[in-house]
Structure formats: structure tokens, C-alpha cells
Design an enzyme around this catalytic site. Structure first.
Site, PDB file in Angstrom:
ATOM      1  N   LYS A 137       8.219  -6.353   1.812  1.00  0.00           N
ATOM      2  CA  LYS A 137       8.128  -5.342   0.906  1.00  0.00           C
ATOM      3  C   LYS A 137       8.961  -4.143   1.758  1.00  0.00           C
ATOM      4  O   LYS A 137       8.623  -3.747   2.778  1.00  0.00           O
ATOM      5  CB  LYS A 137       6.606  -4.864   0.817  1.00  0.00           C
ATOM      6  CG  LYS A 137       6.322  -3.560  -0.144  1.00  0.00           C
ATOM      7  CD  LYS A 137       4.910  -3.683  -0.652  1.00  0.00           C
ATOM      8  CE  LYS A 137       4.711  -2.599  -1.612  1.00  0.00           C
ATOM      9  NZ  LYS A 137       3.308  -2.490  -1.494  1.00  0.00           N
ATOM     10  N   GLU A 164      -0.548  -9.475  -5.545  1.00  0.00           N
ATOM     11  CA  GLU A 164      -0.505  -8.973  -4.269  1.00  0.00           C
ATOM     12  C   GLU A 164      -1.648  -9.155  -3.449  1.00  0.00           C
ATOM     13  O   GLU A 164      -2.925  -8.756  -3.840  1.00  0.00           O
ATOM     14  CB  GLU A 164       0.017  -7.503  -4.398  1.00  0.00           C
ATOM     15  CG  GLU A 164       0.370  -6.900  -2.935  1.00  0.00           C
ATOM     16  CD  GLU A 164       0.750  -5.558  -3.074  1.00  0.00           C
ATOM     17  OE1 GLU A 164       1.281  -4.971  -2.146  1.00  0.00           O
ATOM     18  OE2 GLU A 164       0.295  -4.789  -4.170  1.00  0.00           O
ATOM     19  N   CYS A 170       5.019  -4.702  -5.798  1.00  0.00           N
ATOM     20  CA  CYS A 170       4.223  -3.826  -5.960  1.00  0.00           C
ATOM     21  C   CYS A 170       5.190  -2.279  -5.963  1.00  0.00           C
ATOM     22  O   CYS A 170       5.777  -2.012  -7.105  1.00  0.00           O
ATOM     23  CB  CYS A 170       2.874  -3.305  -5.111  1.00  0.00           C
ATOM     24  SG  CYS A 170       1.617  -2.368  -5.966  1.00  0.00           S
TER      25      CYS A 170
END
Length: 293
Positions: free
Chosen positions: A119, A46, A156
Site C-alpha cells: 500500500k 482488506e 483502500c
């Protein structure tokens, strides 16, 4: 048992310094190393272009975001994907008008960009001030048909939510990918999440009978008021959740494993996990408090 659809999957992990050009050069070297070892799908971590800037709630960080169209990092890795014939999900800080996203562009093996995932779950805590920097993603959980198969990619903090993995599986993903940036907790140095971090994703792989890969950064990075030691430990699991390839906590390196996607699909069908789902009973998942709607 069916066979013959091989996927050579690699994860890359590396330290990220203050020189973006150096970070991008290091990432390219490692991608080339993975491709040279036979990888066709290569996962980088990331936000690898810079240090993890979310340690600090500073307005200047917001200027790092750039539009996806014409983004020089995406252009560079699109050309690299086409040259090497590999699929590259590339993490970047996206600006879209007044919004900013923690995003990932899916680049196919011919260099075409297939789309962007933003995300969905945005954390906020000491050293991880992401709510200041990112809007919650609006793309939903997506799956892309690539030259190497159907891939699902989340980012993540998304990795802690089984709903995200299930959504990608239901959309037909054949492998789950998680670029990430996780390490020590500045408010409590005694906290060590690395084993928990792995186990939750091993569970996603096992529950969905899908191979899974996570790429994490390494090294000590210092913000204005905190310091994080990113612990690496990037890994690949098979469809049962068993770790089949992994990396240590302090090396710029590549790990690779080969899968037979056709054989895995046959095993997944034989278990009946998706046949026996009861979505009509899962309305509670659409609530915050767990009460019947």
C-alpha cells in the site's frame, strides 16, 4: 465489435471477529460460494484475517505482521486458488525485516504467487492510525498477467488518488481492484463517506474505461478508545463507472458480474483517451505544491 474474453468477477464482504481461524473459515466459504457461481477472479476485503487493528496505536499490534514466505494464510489461499481454478488477491500484514507493510499477494489460478503490492498511501486520523503500523509501500503501482487477464490492485486509501488508477491503467491493467476497510468516523458520527467513496472509484473506472471492484468489510468493531461501523457497500462497476453489482451494508455475501474484456478493450481504444494524453504537460503532478518545477 470484438468479443470472447469473458471475465467473471466477484467481490466478497464479511464481518471480522477476534478469532482469526473463524475469519479465515468464513472467507473460504464465501470464496467457494463465489467460485460456485462461476467467478474466476474473486476479491476479498482488506486485512480480513483480524479485526481492523489500526484503531489503536498499540505496539502489540505490530506483532501481527508476518513474512510473506511461509505465511500460513497465503499458503492456505494458494491451495484454495489452485483447487478452484480462481485468481485471488489476498490482503495481509507483511513483515520484511524491520519494515511492516499493508500488502496484498496476487495468487494465480494455479496457486502460484505472482508477487506482492504494498500500500502506497498511508492514512492517519481518528480510528485509522495506519502510519503507526505501516511503512509507505515501495513497490510502485503494479499490474499482473493472470489466468483471467491483466489485473491492477491497490489498497483502500490508494482508492482516493486518481494517479494510482491511471498508473495501473498505463501499465496495461484490464480491471482495477481495491480491497478496503472504511466506515464511520469516530470523531464525528454525522460524517457518512459511503456515497463519496463509491463515486471517486466510479470516476476512476470511467476515466480509464476499465471495470473496477471494491470489497469492504461490515460490522461494528471496537478499539480501546474508538468504535467504527464498517459500511460494506462493496460493488463492481463497468468501464463507464456504472455500478453493475453491489451489496448492502450488513450482509456476509458475494456479488458477481461478467465482462467481455475484448469488447471493453475495443471501446477503450475507440475513445482515444490514452492516445490524446499529454504527459509532457503533467510535470506539476510530480510536485507537492503544484508549482512548476
Amino acid at each position: 465489435m470484438a468479443s470472447g474474453r469473458e471475465l467473471a468477477l466477484a467481490v466478497v464482504q464479511m464481518r471480522c471477529g477476534g478469532d482469526a481461524a473463524d475469519n479465515l473459515d468464513r472467507a473460504e466459504i464465501l470464496v467457494r460460494r463465489a467460485a460456485g457461481a462461476g467467478a474466476r477472479l474473486i476479491l476479498l476485503q482488506e486485512l480480513f484475517e483480524t479485526p481492523y487493528f489500526c484503531q489503536d496505536q498499540a505496539g502489540e499490534n505490530l506483532r501481527l505482521a508476518r513474512e510473506a514466505d511461509g505465511h500460513p494464510t497465503l499458503d492456505r489461499f494458494s491451495a484454495l486458488a489452485a483447487e478452484l481454478g480462481v485468481v485471488l488477491p489476498i490482503s495481509f500484514f507483511e513483515r520484511a525485516n524491520m519494515a511492516r507493510y499493508n500488502a496484498i499477494a496476487i495468487i494465480d489460478a494455479d496457486g502460484r504467487r505472482l508477487g506482492v503490492y504494498r500500500k502506497s498511501h498511508i492514512p492517519d486520523g481518528p480510528g485509522y492510525r495506519e502510519k503507526f503500523h505501516f511503512n509507505p509501500g515501495d513497490t510502485g503501482f503494479r499490474v499482473w498477467e493472470t489466468a483471467v487477464g491483466r489485473i491492477g490492485v491497490a489498497i483502500c486509501w490508494d482508492q482516493w488518488f486518481p494517479e494510482a488508477a491511471r498508473a495501473m491503467a498505463l501499465r496495461g491493467a484490464e480491471v482495477l481492484l481495491y480491497p478496503t476497510a472504511i466506515g464511520s468516523e469516530p470523531q464525528d458520527p454525522s460524517l457518512d463517506s459511503r456515497a463519496h467513496w463509491r463515486r471517486v472509484m466510479q470516476g476512476h473506472a470511467a476515466a480509464n474505461l476499465l471495470p473496477l471492484a471494491a470489497a469492504n468489510r461490515i460490522g461494528v468493531e471496537r478499539g480501546a478508545e474508538s468504535e467504527i461501523t464498517f459500511y460494506g457497500q462493496s460493488f463492481i462497476t463497468d468501464e463507464t463507472g456504472a455500478v453493475v453489482a453491489d451489496l448492502a451494508d450488513a450482509v456476509d455475501e458475494v456479488a458477481l458480474h461478467r465482462f467481455d474484456l475484448a469488447a471493453i478493450a475495443e471501446a477503450r481504444d475507440s475513445w482515444g483517451l490514452f492516445r490524446d494524453r499529454r504527459p509532457e504537460l503533467y510535470d506539476v503532478l510530480l510536485t507537492q505544491d503544484g508549482r512548476d518545477r
